[in-house]
Design a protein around this motif. Sequence first.
Motif, mmCIF file in Angstrom:
data_model
loop_
_atom_site.group_PDB
_atom_site.id
_atom_site.type_symbol
_atom_site.label_atom_id
_atom_site.label_comp_id
_atom_site.label_asym_id
_atom_site.label_seq_id
_atom_site.Cartn_x
_atom_site.Cartn_y
_atom_site.Cartn_z
ATOM 1 N N PRO A 99 -1.083 -0.302 3.159
ATOM 2 C CA PRO A 99 0.186 -1.010 2.973
ATOM 3 C C PRO A 99 0.743 -1.460 4.321
ATOM 4 O O PRO A 99 0.503 -0.834 5.361
ATOM 5 N N LYS A 100 1.522 -2.544 4.296
ATOM 6 C CA LYS A 100 1.949 -3.138 5.556
ATOM 7 C C LYS A 100 3.128 -2.429 6.195
ATOM 8 O O LYS A 100 3.381 -2.602 7.388
ATOM 9 N N ASP B 289 6.355 -1.147 1.456
ATOM 10 C CA ASP B 289 5.168 -1.555 0.711
ATOM 11 C C ASP B 289 4.392 -0.333 0.236
ATOM 12 O O ASP B 289 3.898 -0.294 -0.894
ATOM 13 N N ARG C 14 6.139 1.142 -2.781
ATOM 14 C CA ARG C 14 5.943 0.357 -4.004
ATOM 15 C C ARG C 14 4.532 0.515 -4.561
ATOM 16 O O ARG C 14 4.330 0.407 -5.776
ATOM 17 N N GLN C 15 3.550 0.767 -3.713
ATOM 18 C CA GLN C 15 2.175 0.925 -4.172
ATOM 19 C C GLN C 15 1.877 2.331 -4.690
ATOM 20 O O GLN C 15 0.820 2.559 -5.282
#
Length: 239
Positions: A72-73, A77, A80-81
């Motif tokens: 994830p960045k 992120d 959310r993942q």
Amino acid sequence: MDSAYTGRAAFSALLVAALAAGCSALAEDPTAGPVAAVDSPDPSAALDVHHPGDATFFQRLVPGKLLIVPPPKDVADGARQSTAVVVSEVADVRPVRTIRDGSPGGVPELGVVLKVEKVLRGALRPELREVVVTFIGERPPGGGDPAAALRSSLPRGRSVWFLRWNGRQRPGAPPLAETEKRTYSLVSLDGGVLIQGNGAVDAPTYPDDDRPANVATLGADAQRHQRLSELVATVLRTP
């Protein structure tokens, strides 16, 4: 993509074997209730204490760097993942199964058992009585319990875990082993578990010297926070 994100070929093969193998799973009491997470305010004083030995424990969980896909960045992120983001202590380490990769004796898969204090985002699977996070282990010299050394040096502090449930069936993928349905993995080795370091948040399973320069990742973003309690606040604010 930088070679650090391709990982070592041997470990890639192990991961494929782990997904396809139909090995024996964790024993589980069907009458046990779901895992309980205590939904209470986080004591910042405890979250933000640096325990120098804790990083070594987490580094030993990862015998080789393996990033099949880019992480994830950033923290938002990653949240959310994730199936769930939790504040936890480490309660135990145990062998989960043996991955048959063609080598003598196979490769052990280890499960880190979490004592969850708070769910920050998402939800844990209600049918599971405990939270077990899987890692590829190493065969100890001369055989024996591959989790014994880790179990004797459990981390003292709290940690933040970005978890992904392993039981989600992917379209076209081989049927899942029962173990996957009972366990979680990190959303990424780069920042999937975070601890309080010396002056800043630490991402111990993927050190800075293995991360390509100027690449935005969950771990790099997390380490911009000075305190773990600040990182928790960032997760709680994530839309």
